[in-house]
Enzyme design. Sequence first.
Site, PDB file in Angstrom:
ATOM      1  CG  ASP A  61       6.687   3.609  -6.897  1.00  0.00           C
ATOM      2  OD1 ASP A  61       6.125   4.718  -6.978  1.00  0.00           O
ATOM      3  OD2 ASP A  61       6.331   2.734  -6.095  1.00  0.00           O
ATOM      4  CG  ASP A 115       5.200  -3.300  -4.891  1.00  0.00           C
ATOM      5  OD1 ASP A 115       5.812  -4.317  -5.262  1.00  0.00           O
ATOM      6  OD2 ASP A 115       5.725  -2.412  -4.207  1.00  0.00           O
ATOM      7  CG  ASN A 116       7.684  -0.490  -7.291  1.00  0.00           C
ATOM      8  OD1 ASN A 116       6.886   0.107  -6.577  1.00  0.00           O
ATOM      9  ND2 ASN A 116       8.879  -0.854  -6.863  1.00  0.00           N
ATOM     10  N   GLY A 150       0.831  -1.213   0.000  1.00  0.00           N
ATOM     11  CA  GLY A 150       0.000   0.000   0.000  1.00  0.00           C
ATOM     12  C   GLY A 150       0.854   1.246   0.000  1.00  0.00           C
ATOM     13  NE  ARG A 182       1.316   2.333  -6.972  1.00  0.00           N
ATOM     14  CZ  ARG A 182       2.553   2.778  -6.812  1.00  0.00           C
ATOM     15  NH1 ARG A 182       3.537   1.927  -6.754  1.00  0.00           N
ATOM     16  NH2 ARG A 182       2.792   4.057  -6.704  1.00  0.00           N
ATOM     17  CE  LYS A 213       7.971   7.533  -3.611  1.00  0.00           C
ATOM     18  NZ  LYS A 213       8.440   6.952  -4.869  1.00  0.00           N
ATOM     19  NE  ARG A 238       3.970   8.900  -7.004  1.00  0.00           N
ATOM     20  CZ  ARG A 238       4.520   7.726  -6.787  1.00  0.00           C
ATOM     21  NH1 ARG A 238       5.646   7.402  -7.380  1.00  0.00           N
ATOM     22  NH2 ARG A 238       3.967   6.853  -5.969  1.00  0.00           N
ATOM     23  NE  ARG A 279       8.488   6.266   0.380  1.00  0.00           N
ATOM     24  CZ  ARG A 279       9.738   6.424   0.070  1.00  0.00           C
ATOM     25  NH1 ARG A 279      10.454   7.315   0.707  1.00  0.00           N
ATOM     26  NH2 ARG A 279      10.279   5.703  -0.871  1.00  0.00           N
ATOM     27  N   GLY A 300       7.301   6.744   6.774  1.00  0.00           N
ATOM     28  CA  GLY A 300       6.404   7.592   5.971  1.00  0.00           C
ATOM     29  C   GLY A 300       7.096   8.790   5.336  1.00  0.00           C
TER      30      GLY A 300
HETATM   31  P1  AMP Z   1       9.180   0.792  -3.101  1.00  0.00           P
HETATM   32  O1  AMP Z   1       9.785  -0.512  -3.518  1.00  0.00           O
HETATM   33  O2  AMP Z   1      10.136   1.872  -2.748  1.00  0.00           O
HETATM   34  O3  AMP Z   1       8.202   1.267  -4.118  1.00  0.00           O
HETATM   35  O4  AMP Z   1       8.371   0.545  -1.734  1.00  0.00           O
HETATM   36  C1  AMP Z   1       7.698  -0.660  -1.411  1.00  0.00           C
HETATM   37  C2  AMP Z   1       6.665  -0.423  -0.328  1.00  0.00           C
HETATM   38  O5  AMP Z   1       7.244   0.140   0.837  1.00  0.00           O
HETATM   39  C3  AMP Z   1       5.545   0.523  -0.718  1.00  0.00           C
HETATM   40  O6  AMP Z   1       4.364   0.035  -0.178  1.00  0.00           O
HETATM   41  C4  AMP Z   1       5.955   1.837  -0.088  1.00  0.00           C
HETATM   42  O7  AMP Z   1       4.858   2.651   0.189  1.00  0.00           O
HETATM   43  C5  AMP Z   1       6.631   1.368   1.186  1.00  0.00           C
HETATM   44  N1  AMP Z   1       7.643   2.316   1.686  1.00  0.00           N
HETATM   45  C6  AMP Z   1       8.826   2.615   1.121  1.00  0.00           C
HETATM   46  N2  AMP Z   1       9.495   3.517   1.863  1.00  0.00           N
HETATM   47  C7  AMP Z   1       8.708   3.809   2.924  1.00  0.00           C
HETATM   48  C8  AMP Z   1       8.834   4.672   4.062  1.00  0.00           C
HETATM   49  N3  AMP Z   1       9.925   5.416   4.237  1.00  0.00           N
HETATM   50  N4  AMP Z   1       7.821   4.707   4.925  1.00  0.00           N
HETATM   51  C9  AMP Z   1       6.726   3.950   4.758  1.00  0.00           C
HETATM   52  N5  AMP Z   1       6.553   3.122   3.723  1.00  0.00           N
HETATM   53  C10 AMP Z   1       7.524   3.035   2.826  1.00  0.00           C
HETATM   54 MG    MG Z   2       6.673   1.303  -4.797  1.00  0.00          MG
END
Ligand code: AMP
Ligand code: MG
Length: 473
Positions: free
Chosen positions: A247, A237-238, A81, A173, A103, A166, A84, A116
């Site tokens: 992402d 998810d990306n 989900g 996704r 973001k 953004r 952040r 977050g």
């Molecule tokens: P990403 O691979 O960077 O797209 O992140 C994978 C998952 O981790 C997604 O659900 C993001 O929302 C979550 N996420 C990444 N960085 C943070 C953060 N600093 N705080 C909270 N959730 C994060």
């Molecule tokens: Mg992501």
Amino acid sequence: MINFENTFQTLPPFLYERVKPTPLTKPRLIHVSHLKEDLGIALNEAELVKWLNGETALPGEQRIAGRYAGHQFGVWAGQLGDGRAISLGELMTAKGRQEIQTKGSGLTPFSRMGDGKAVIRSSVREYLCSEAMAGLGIPTTRVLALITGEDPVYRESVERSALVARVFPSNLRFGHFELCFHFQKDEELKALAEYTRATFFPDLTLSEMLREIVHRTAKLMAQWQNVGFCHGVMNTDNMSVLGLTIDYGPFGFMEDTVLNYVCNHSDHQGRYAYNQQPSIGMWNLERLMVCFMKLIPKEELQAILNEYPQQFEKEYLRLSRQKLGLKFEGPDDYRLLISCLQALNHTSMDYTFFFRELSHYQKGDVKSLKSIWDYYGHRQEVKEWLGKYDERLGLESVSDEERNREMKKSNPKYVLKNYIAQEIIADVEAGNSQKLNAWLEVLYKPFDEHEAFEAYARPTPPEHKNYQVSCSS
Ligand code: AMP
Ligand code: MG
């Protein structure tokens, strides 16, 4: 007068949570893009910052974080989900529906172990690369504004907070569909599928929409390969259902041609290496297709998925011909391209530099690539390839001049190499925005000449090569 719509919130509540943003401390606007005008946002800079920082709201706005799931590095990761990122709502514009999302806006119900927050480093990277991809003509999420804050953020070291606003037609996704499927939310899945179809593919049936997603993904992969872009974290998810690059994390544009280049130093297996991206695109689409098993016959889903390799090859070959300045479709063009990549790989030539210089090549005249030989010395393997290229050019009827002119439109002179991003990050961290401003102008027009930036079109200086980027953002 702005009035946000929230069509995503017509979906079952399982798919999102209402949230409140956590404003950055001492927010400072680093950049606002031309999208502000396109979106019709009539706020002055101070008002814009307060709004994006979550201190004020605009009419119709209802902030949410989306619930989705996904496969990460080949493994089912369960619920994820927006951890952040917070969606503010959707605006109807001349370019269709546009959702705005910030973001780095603090904790959401999906933050899991995260804080977050986003740091300046990763936010500048996302900001620049979104626009760089747009400049290259590659589908991508876009950016509205970049704001830095004074909050300490704990990563490998202590960094400072930032926020990127953004913009995209939708945050949808592959992982949204996986969430419904794996948690057996049949009604939610149906509603989500119909919402996606009716809102973003209104002229298509559900299976035609899936075919379109397969085709868009194949095209996107071909475009990434063509410019040497490596995403780094191609988890489901990306992956955007709309076929956008989404992402930006530890991405990298290939510098020395290394076909199994891995830009994400946390990717120990090389799952997301440059030469793996097209097949990972297919693997990810398979995860998506599975979700529709109860809605569409299995054989039909398989047939749709099976169109991927052919679509990818067709598009990749088309782009490669443009890259090589070939108009006529020769039967051995794919082999010609592969032998070129192999020669570049063996000689470790800079991918972007080589193809841009090739755009000056005069048929039969090895000396016309003077800047390549000046930099690398004479490389027999590349010279031999030029022999094959000459033969192939013999089948074309265009002049060197015309071919060169066309090739420059397909071979960027500038890409956002990691060391360049790093220079800009240092400038922003020091409180400046001049470098970022200047570079955006270059990245919006990467096929043009930009005299003051000439040095950055050369192969990456040895001391800046292989800049390692981690997932931490
Ligand atoms: P990403 O691979 O960077 O797209 O992140 C994978 C998952 O981790 C997604 O659900 C993001 O929302 C979550 N996420 C990444 N960085 C943070 C953060 N600093 N705080 C909270 N959730 C994060
Ligand atoms: Mg992501």
